[in-house]
Design a protein around this motif. Structure first.
Motif, PDB file in Angstrom:
ATOM      1  N   SER A  12      -8.241  -3.080 -34.550  1.00 33.90           N
ATOM      2  CA  SER A  12      -9.215  -1.823 -34.606  1.00 33.90           C
ATOM      3  C   SER A  12     -10.529  -1.935 -34.165  1.00 33.90           C
ATOM      4  O   SER A  12     -11.054  -1.031 -33.518  1.00 33.90           O
ATOM      5  CB  SER A  12      -9.043  -0.707 -35.815  1.00 33.90           C
ATOM      6  OG  SER A  12      -7.489  -0.598 -36.020  1.00 33.90           O
ATOM      7  N   HIS A  13     -11.326  -2.955 -34.809  1.00 39.13           N
ATOM      8  CA  HIS A  13     -12.683  -3.191 -34.562  1.00 39.13           C
ATOM      9  C   HIS A  13     -12.764  -4.331 -34.655  1.00 39.13           C
ATOM     10  O   HIS A  13     -12.200  -5.450 -34.987  1.00 39.13           O
ATOM     11  CB  HIS A  13     -13.616  -2.278 -35.576  1.00 39.13           C
ATOM     12  CG  HIS A  13     -13.363  -0.879 -35.507  1.00 39.13           C
ATOM     13  ND1 HIS A  13     -13.934   0.040 -34.832  1.00 39.13           N
ATOM     14  CD2 HIS A  13     -12.518  -0.115 -36.663  1.00 39.13           C
ATOM     15  CE1 HIS A  13     -13.659   1.405 -35.278  1.00 39.13           C
ATOM     16  NE2 HIS A  13     -12.709   1.293 -36.183  1.00 39.13           N
ATOM     17  N   CYS A  65     -20.291  -3.433 -32.817  1.00 35.36           N
ATOM     18  CA  CYS A  65     -18.748  -3.618 -32.704  1.00 35.36           C
ATOM     19  C   CYS A  65     -18.485  -3.593 -31.265  1.00 35.36           C
ATOM     20  O   CYS A  65     -19.140  -2.737 -30.694  1.00 35.36           O
ATOM     21  CB  CYS A  65     -17.612  -2.540 -33.255  1.00 35.36           C
ATOM     22  SG  CYS A  65     -15.899  -2.401 -32.783  1.00 35.36           S
ATOM     23  N   PHE A  87     -15.847  -3.154 -29.447  1.00 30.19           N
ATOM     24  CA  PHE A  87     -14.928  -2.606 -28.747  1.00 30.19           C
ATOM     25  C   PHE A  87     -15.464  -1.315 -27.858  1.00 30.19           C
ATOM     26  O   PHE A  87     -16.487  -0.770 -28.153  1.00 30.19           O
ATOM     27  CB  PHE A  87     -14.010  -1.616 -29.702  1.00 30.19           C
ATOM     28  CG  PHE A  87     -12.728  -2.758 -30.433  1.00 30.19           C
ATOM     29  CD1 PHE A  87     -13.040  -4.020 -30.693  1.00 30.19           C
ATOM     30  CD2 PHE A  87     -11.510  -2.075 -30.208  1.00 30.19           C
ATOM     31  CE1 PHE A  87     -12.041  -4.874 -31.159  1.00 30.19           C
ATOM     32  CE2 PHE A  87     -10.507  -2.976 -30.956  1.00 30.19           C
ATOM     33  CZ  PHE A  87     -10.763  -4.213 -31.230  1.00 30.19           C
ATOM     34  N   HIS A 131     -17.711   1.711 -28.834  1.00 26.22           N
ATOM     35  CA  HIS A 131     -17.750   2.034 -30.221  1.00 26.22           C
ATOM     36  C   HIS A 131     -19.467   1.699 -30.833  1.00 26.22           C
ATOM     37  O   HIS A 131     -19.783   2.829 -31.369  1.00 26.22           O
ATOM     38  CB  HIS A 131     -17.010   1.080 -31.102  1.00 26.22           C
ATOM     39  CG  HIS A 131     -15.797   1.203 -31.310  1.00 26.22           C
ATOM     40  ND1 HIS A 131     -14.524   0.591 -32.157  1.00 26.22           N
ATOM     41  CD2 HIS A 131     -14.944   1.890 -30.138  1.00 26.22           C
ATOM     42  CE1 HIS A 131     -13.471   1.116 -31.696  1.00 26.22           C
ATOM     43  NE2 HIS A 131     -13.294   2.060 -30.633  1.00 26.22           N
ATOM     44  N   GLN A 176     -21.505   2.772 -33.823  1.00 24.70           N
ATOM     45  CA  GLN A 176     -21.052   1.674 -34.812  1.00 24.70           C
ATOM     46  C   GLN A 176     -21.742   0.434 -34.439  1.00 24.70           C
ATOM     47  O   GLN A 176     -21.439  -0.565 -33.814  1.00 24.70           O
ATOM     48  CB  GLN A 176     -19.223   1.034 -34.448  1.00 24.70           C
ATOM     49  CG  GLN A 176     -18.878   0.308 -35.623  1.00 24.70           C
ATOM     50  CD  GLN A 176     -17.418   0.120 -35.323  1.00 24.70           C
ATOM     51  OE1 GLN A 176     -16.727   0.391 -34.295  1.00 24.70           O
ATOM     52  NE2 GLN A 176     -16.851  -0.447 -36.418  1.00 24.70           N
TER      53      GLN A 176
HETATM   54 CU   LIG Z   1     -14.977  -0.608 -33.538  1.00 21.94          CU
END
Ligand SMILES: [Cu+2]
Ligand SMILES: *[C@@H]1O[C@H](CO)[C@@H](O)[C@H](O)[C@H]1NC(C)=O
Ligand SMILES: *[C@@H]1O[C@H](CO)[C@@H](O)[C@H](O)[C@H]1NC(C)=O
Ligand SMILES: *[C@@H]1O[C@H](CO)[C@@H](O)[C@H](O)[C@H]1NC(C)=O
Ligand SMILES: *[C@@H]1O[C@H](CO)[C@@H](O)[C@H](O)[C@H]1NC(C)=O
Ligand SMILES: *[C@@H]1O[C@H](CO)[C@@H](O)[C@H](O)[C@H]1NC(C)=O
Length: 205
Positions: free
Chosen positions: A69-70, A111, A113, A116, A121
């Motif tokens: 997810s992260h 993060c 991703f 994000h 994040q």
């Molecule tokens: Cu993330």
């Protein structure tokens, strides 16, 4: 006598360390209950969280997230500000990730991703060096005595050839080596409660 003085000095340092909160490492769960995710309100969630924590070398950051997810990457300041995940310093994609803060200074995490980091994040913290305890006096120094009834231990003769023909000089002003800076001052500045000292001394027995 010297043993008791050493115990007193050690106890003073122990209590001082405890009072200054530098005794044990602290575990910081990043974001607390929020965890490590895209914060609903944007990056302020983590800057606010960081401002409410004191980070010291040896502390641990726990990034809580689910695998896939992260992730969490440590990056340089420029990459943090640009959310550039091209060449992170390090990266972990298994949650939760524990990171021990091993160096002082600013540390930056994002993060990687897509989207994000730009959605908030990202975490910047400032790690302070381990609090310096009062430097222990060298073996030849006489510890400050709270009462004047204690007699100072005889000054050790490093060469071992000196004959004790004359009484030892008072240690305070006539010592040839300069006194350690702030040694007496820092110990006196500790000014610790007598009760705590007694507890620490008792613990040492
Ligand atoms: Cu993330
Ligand atoms: C952080 O350090 C400051 C200054 O020493 C102190 O006032 C504050 O209470 C500390 N905060 C935490 C969460 O330990
Ligand atoms: C991201 O960082 C890499 C290397 O650190 C750099 O080559 C690249 O130009 C950067 N990308 C952007 C969009 O700034
Ligand atoms: C997450 O990934 C790591 C490394 O691949 C693995 O060791 C760990 O068991 C995984 N955790 C979960 C909850 O799947
Ligand atoms: C991470 O830190 C937490 C809190 O100290 C601990 O419970 C957990 O076992 C640690 N995980 C790893 C992989 O070290
Ligand atoms: C981090 O702490 C150091 C030392 O206190 C200070 O010089 C520096 O400006 C701080 N950085 C940030 C981003 O607050």
């Amino acid at each position: 006598m010297a043993t008791n003085l050493n115990k007193l000095v050690l106890a003073t340092m122990v209590v001082a360390a405890l009072l200054r909160g530098s005794w044990a490492q602290t575990t910081h769960v990043v974001g607390d209950a929020l965890g490590w995710t895209i914060p609903p309100g944007g990056a302020v969630a983590y800057s606010s969280w960081a401002s409410q924590n004191n980070f010291t070398v040896g502390d641990i950051l726990v990034f809580t997230f689910s695998n896939g997810s992260h992730d969490v990457a440590e990056v340089k300041k420029e990459a943090f500000e640009a959310c550039n995940a091209t060449s992170p310093i390090s990266i972990s994609n298994s949650g939760p990730t524990n990171i021990t803060l091993s160096t002082a200074g600013e540390h930056y995490y994002i993060c990687t991703f897509p989207g994000h980091c730009t959605a908030g994040q990202k975490l910047a913290i400032n790690v302070t060096a381990t609090t310096t305890a009062p430097s222990p006096p060298p073996p030849t120094a006489t510890a400050p005595t709270p009462s004047s009834t204690a007699t100072p231990p005889p000054p050790p003769s490093p060469t071992g050839t000196a004959t004790p023909s004359s009484p030892p000089p008072p240690p305070s002003e006539t010592t040839t080596s300069p006194p350690p800076p702030n040694s007496a001052v820092s110990l006196a500045g500790a000014a610790l409660p007598v009760a705590l000292l007694s507890i620490a001394v008792a613990l040492l027995h």
